[in-house]
Motif scaffolding. Structure first.
Motif, PDB file in Angstrom:
ATOM      1  N   SER A  56      25.078  48.244  77.766  1.00 20.60           N
ATOM      2  CA  SER A  56      27.227  47.873  78.081  1.00 20.60           C
ATOM      3  C   SER A  56      25.998  47.748  79.747  1.00 20.60           C
ATOM      4  O   SER A  56      26.687  46.519  80.815  1.00 20.60           O
ATOM      5  CB  SER A  56      27.684  48.991  78.612  1.00 20.60           C
ATOM      6  N   ALA A  88      24.280  44.574  80.719  1.00 22.44           N
ATOM      7  CA  ALA A  88      25.714  43.804  80.816  1.00 22.44           C
ATOM      8  C   ALA A  88      26.046  43.047  81.738  1.00 22.44           C
ATOM      9  O   ALA A  88      26.153  41.985  82.697  1.00 22.44           O
ATOM     10  CB  ALA A  88      26.091  43.730  79.135  1.00 22.44           C
ATOM     11  N   ILE A  89      26.633  43.806  82.650  1.00 22.58           N
ATOM     12  CA  ILE A  89      27.403  44.171  83.596  1.00 22.58           C
ATOM     13  C   ILE A  89      26.297  43.870  84.457  1.00 22.58           C
ATOM     14  O   ILE A  89      27.116  42.996  85.577  1.00 22.58           O
ATOM     15  CB  ILE A  89      27.664  45.277  83.963  1.00 22.58           C
ATOM     16  N   VAL A 100      25.410  39.040  84.601  1.00 22.37           N
ATOM     17  CA  VAL A 100      26.719  39.121  85.700  1.00 22.37           C
ATOM     18  C   VAL A 100      26.291  38.680  87.205  1.00 22.37           C
ATOM     19  O   VAL A 100      26.108  36.913  86.908  1.00 22.37           O
ATOM     20  CB  VAL A 100      28.203  39.054  85.411  1.00 22.37           C
ATOM     21  N   ILE A 114      34.513  39.367  87.103  1.00 17.48           N
ATOM     22  CA  ILE A 114      33.715  39.501  86.285  1.00 17.48           C
ATOM     23  C   ILE A 114      32.585  40.860  85.051  1.00 17.48           C
ATOM     24  O   ILE A 114      33.769  41.613  83.885  1.00 17.48           O
ATOM     25  CB  ILE A 114      32.832  38.502  85.763  1.00 17.48           C
ATOM     26  N   CYS A 115      32.489  41.555  86.475  1.00 20.56           N
ATOM     27  CA  CYS A 115      31.648  42.896  85.415  1.00 20.56           C
ATOM     28  C   CYS A 115      33.275  43.733  85.905  1.00 20.56           C
ATOM     29  O   CYS A 115      32.937  44.546  84.609  1.00 20.56           O
ATOM     30  CB  CYS A 115      31.536  43.120  87.380  1.00 20.56           C
ATOM     31  N   THR A 122      36.062  44.072  84.043  1.00 21.72           N
ATOM     32  CA  THR A 122      36.774  43.137  83.343  1.00 21.72           C
ATOM     33  C   THR A 122      35.779  43.637  81.971  1.00 21.72           C
ATOM     34  O   THR A 122      35.647  44.289  80.959  1.00 21.72           O
ATOM     35  CB  THR A 122      36.705  41.653  82.625  1.00 21.72           C
ATOM     36  N   LEU A 123      34.369  43.120  82.101  1.00 20.15           N
ATOM     37  CA  LEU A 123      33.214  43.826  80.908  1.00 20.15           C
ATOM     38  C   LEU A 123      33.615  45.586  81.486  1.00 20.15           C
ATOM     39  O   LEU A 123      33.396  46.023  79.560  1.00 20.15           O
ATOM     40  CB  LEU A 123      32.011  43.577  81.739  1.00 20.15           C
ATOM     41  N   VAL A 127      36.364  46.426  79.244  1.00 23.43           N
ATOM     42  CA  VAL A 127      36.150  46.277  77.449  1.00 23.43           C
ATOM     43  C   VAL A 127      35.340  46.902  76.774  1.00 23.43           C
ATOM     44  O   VAL A 127      35.537  48.193  76.039  1.00 23.43           O
ATOM     45  CB  VAL A 127      35.439  44.695  77.736  1.00 23.43           C
ATOM     46  N   PHE A 128      34.352  47.639  77.747  1.00 21.19           N
ATOM     47  CA  PHE A 128      32.752  48.678  77.042  1.00 21.19           C
ATOM     48  C   PHE A 128      33.829  50.367  76.652  1.00 21.19           C
ATOM     49  O   PHE A 128      33.680  50.350  76.193  1.00 21.19           O
ATOM     50  CB  PHE A 128      31.761  48.726  78.181  1.00 21.19           C
TER      51      PHE A 128
END
Length: 364
Positions: free
Chosen positions: A309, A312-313, A316, A350-351, A353-354, A357-358
């Motif tokens: 996770s 992925a963050i 970006v 974006i960060c 939001t991710l 979500v995680f």
């Protein structure tokens, strides 16, 4: 090869063995008192006063035609026990087993003598079962039983029989049953210790079980393997004893009268309880090992999710910064007045939001 093995004659009739031992006696006569813990004569359940040598004690019993001798030995060497074996006509094979002290629990009959091996155990105290290196300590105890004598040979510091002797001497009626009563008292003492040890181990395993199933606790499977090793050591002392006790309850030898056999049945019942407990411990520890491995695997999976996770963050801003770091002259918003804060805002959006979500999917 032991000293006793080097002089052991071939198996032959008792009279021939006695003659051969008589020839060897001058060479083998050594100080025996060093290994003798106690030597007593009992007549009609009462201990006769005085201090006895093993020769004088046996001579007194046979002069009276009643009673028996009880000699307790602690870690005798080959020559010391041979000096006693000559007087009591003990079989050389049993004597050799008593010296070597690496035997499984067993019961054997030699001529008019019974020879029984037991493995007493003791519980090693410790602060926490999760940090202990040794929990069960074993010793070895041999008992020779004849018509007018009983000889106990023990190896190990925790296998003392002084309490057994005092308890029997306080019960004249039981002691009057003869050497078989001493054999029963010794076996009962050993099996009662098994019960005490299993109760202590059960508490340790309960503590381990609580530790394993406590949320976010860290339990090393290696410590469970240590406990499992100690339980297996206890099982090696307990399991082979079932056969010998069963023989004693079924009239294996006339040296054990009917009055004493019923007492051995009680010991056998207690041993069955111990055996069931040890088997249960082994299965429970195997289940705890599986639980710890499953818990470790689950924790590793959670760690991998968390790492993935965050990776992925972080990807970006790394990707966007990499694109705008290529230094081309013609790029969108390159010369726009609000381009820099706009890019930072997009990266943050974006960060976040991710991250949400995680977190909603319980990866973080």
């Amino acid at each position: 090869m032991s000293a006793l093995s080097s002089i052991r004659p071939a198996i032959r009739p008792a009279a021939a063995r006695r003659a051969a031992k008589a020839e060897l006696l001058p060479k083998l006569r050594v100080p025996i008192a060093r290994s003798v813990v106690d030597c007593a004569v009992y007549v009609d359940g009462k201990r006769l006063p005085g201090h006895w040598s093993h020769e004088a004690a046996l001579a007194e019993v046979r002069r009276r035609g009643e009673g028996f001798v009880w000699i307790g030995l602690h870690r005798p060497d080959a020559e010391q026990i041979t000096g006693i074996a000559d007087v009591f006509d003990l079989h050389e094979l049993a004597v050799e087993d008593a010296v070597q002290a690496h035997q499984r629990p067993k019961l054997e009959r030699y001529d008019d003598t019974l020879f029984m091996v037991l493995k007493p155990v003791c519980y090693v105290g410790h602060a926490q079962p999760t940090t202990a290196n040794e929990i069960v300590k074993t010793g070895e105890l041999m008992v020779f039983v004849g018509t007018d004598f009983v000889i106990t040979v023990r190896h190990g510091e925790h296998s003392s029989l002084s309490d057994v002797r005092r308890r029997l001497e306080a019960d004249r009626e039981q002691l009057a049953l003869g050497p078989a009563a001493v054999l029963h008292a010794v076996a009962d003492h050993v099996v009662d210790k098994y019960l005490d040890v299993t109760e202590a181990i059960e508490d340790d395993i309960d503590e381990m079980e609580r530790e394993v199933f406590t949320p976010r606790s860290v339990m090393d499977a290696e410590q469970i393997y240590v406990m499992k090793r100690e339980v297996l050591e206890l099982r090696r002392a307990v399991a082979p004893l079932a056969g010998p006790l069963r023989k004693l309850t079924e009239g294996y030898s006339s040296l054990v009268p009917h009055e004493v056999r019923s007492y051995f049945r009680d010991v056998d019942d207690h041993l069955s309880t111990v055996t069931e407990r040890v088997a249960g411990f082994n299965e429970l520890l195997s289940s705890l090992v599986d639980a710890v491995l499953a818990k470790t695997t689950m924790r590793q999976n959670n760690d991998m999710r968390r790492i993935t996770s965050y990776a992925a963050i972080i990807t970006v801003p790394t990707m966007i910064a990499g694109i705008y770091g290529m230094n081309f002259d013609f790029m969108p918003e390159l010369h726009w007045e609000y381009g820099y804060p706009a890019v930072l805002l997009v990266i943050a959006t974006i960060c976040v939001t991710l991250f949400r979500v995680f977190r909603r999917n319980q990866w973080l």
